[in-house]
Design a protein around this motif. Structure first.
Motif, PDB file in Angstrom:
ATOM      1  N   UNK A  12       0.832  -1.211   0.000  1.00 37.48           N
ATOM      2  CA  UNK A  12       0.000   0.000   0.000  1.00 37.48           C
ATOM      3  C   UNK A  12       0.862   1.254   0.000  1.00 37.48           C
ATOM      4  N   UNK A  13       0.227   2.351  -0.361  1.00 35.52           N
ATOM      5  CA  UNK A  13       0.910   3.645  -0.287  1.00 35.52           C
ATOM      6  C   UNK A  13       1.161   3.987   1.173  1.00 35.52           C
ATOM      7  N   UNK A  14       2.382   4.401   1.446  1.00 35.81           N
ATOM      8  CA  UNK A  14       2.785   4.735   2.823  1.00 35.81           C
ATOM      9  C   UNK A  14       3.335   6.143   2.864  1.00 35.81           C
ATOM     10  N   UNK A  15       3.430   6.664   4.089  1.00 40.83           N
ATOM     11  CA  UNK A  15       4.147   7.918   4.311  1.00 40.83           C
ATOM     12  C   UNK A  15       5.293   7.671   5.276  1.00 40.83           C
ATOM     13  N   UNK A  16       6.385   8.366   5.049  1.00 41.56           N
ATOM     14  CA  UNK A  16       7.512   8.281   5.969  1.00 41.56           C
ATOM     15  C   UNK A  16       8.054   9.686   6.229  1.00 41.56           C
ATOM     16  N   UNK A  17       8.873   9.788   7.256  1.00 41.79           N
ATOM     17  CA  UNK A  17       9.433  11.075   7.635  1.00 41.79           C
ATOM     18  C   UNK A  17      10.916  11.114   7.283  1.00 41.79           C
ATOM     19  N   UNK A  18      11.359  12.261   6.809  1.00 41.34           N
ATOM     20  CA  UNK A  18      12.738  12.413   6.336  1.00 41.34           C
ATOM     21  C   UNK A  18      13.309  13.748   6.818  1.00 41.34           C
ATOM     22  N   UNK A  19      14.592  13.750   7.156  1.00 38.77           N
ATOM     23  CA  UNK A  19      15.287  15.009   7.454  1.00 38.77           C
ATOM     24  C   UNK A  19      16.523  15.112   6.558  1.00 38.77           C
ATOM     25  N   UNK A  20      16.690  16.262   5.941  1.00 36.11           N
ATOM     26  CA  UNK A  20      17.971  16.580   5.304  1.00 36.11           C
ATOM     27  C   UNK A  20      18.744  17.389   6.341  1.00 36.11           C
ATOM     28  N   UNK A  21      19.867  16.829   6.774  1.00 36.53           N
ATOM     29  CA  UNK A  21      20.562  17.303   7.979  1.00 36.53           C
ATOM     30  C   UNK A  21      21.469  18.525   7.714  1.00 36.53           C
ATOM     31  N   UNK A  22      21.959  19.148   8.808  1.00 36.52           N
ATOM     32  CA  UNK A  22      22.744  20.387   8.662  1.00 36.52           C
ATOM     33  C   UNK A  22      23.996  20.258   7.794  1.00 36.52           C
ATOM     34  N   UNK A  23      24.616  19.088   7.746  1.00 36.18           N
ATOM     35  CA  UNK A  23      25.818  18.964   6.895  1.00 36.18           C
ATOM     36  C   UNK A  23      25.443  19.143   5.425  1.00 36.18           C
ATOM     37  N   UNK A  24      24.211  18.754   5.077  1.00 36.86           N
ATOM     38  CA  UNK A  24      23.767  18.849   3.678  1.00 36.86           C
ATOM     39  C   UNK A  24      23.256  20.250   3.344  1.00 36.86           C
TER      40      UNK A  24
END
Ligand code: CMP
Length: 140
Positions: free
Chosen positions: A2-14
């Motif tokens: 099924x379609x899902x949602x997830x959480x993501x962070x692009x961190x300070x080094x990036x």
């Protein structure tokens, strides 16, 4: 799946190296859709709360300092099998162990400054999304 949602962070080094677009391109090219996104500078309290699960780990204080050392991009990603797919595209936590072609293999500086975070399961995805986003901020 099924379609899902997830959480993501692009961190300070990036964000510091101005490579958020390159990272988002990897995510989108893997079939993940950005349905929530904002650039924020986390407070110490937010970083401590978000990583509370790691409170007893030796790297906790350094991790909190790193996460508030600059802006981050917090995101909700949606797609088929999104949680596993995001983890696959990110690669292993330690860039030295990350598979070739993954975000961490190509961009991470070290095990702490590893460019991205992604939820590790459905329960954490739900909790982590709710930590930073209200329902109205997610537009599918
Ligand atoms: P993340 O996926 O955000 O989850 C916890 C973070 O702690 C991890 O990525 C790294 O940024 C950081 N970290 C620092 N040292 C370690 C370590 N030895 N093991 C796991 N995570 C670490």
């Amino acid at each position: 799946m099924a379609t899902e949602r997830t959480f993501s962070i692009i961190k300070p080094d990036a964000t510091r190296r101005n490579i958020t677009g390159k990272i988002i391109d990897r995510l989108e090219s893997a079939g993940l859709r950005v349905v929530g996104q904002k650039r924020i500078h986390m407070t110490k309290e937010q970083a401590e709360g978000f990583y509370a699960v790691h409170k007893e780990r030796p790297f906790y204080n350094d991790l909190v300092s790193f996460m508030i050392s600059g802006p981050v991009v917090v995101q909700v990603l949606e797609g088929e099998d999104a949680i596993a797919k995001n983890r696959e595209v990110m690669g292993a936590t330690n860039p030295k162990e990350a598979a070739p072609g993954t975000i961490r293999a190509d961009f991470a500086e070290n095990i702490e400054a590893n460019s991205v975070h992604g939820s590790d399961g459905p329960d954490t995805a739900k909790t982590e999304i709710a930590f930073f986003f209200s329902d109205g901020e997610i537009v599918g």
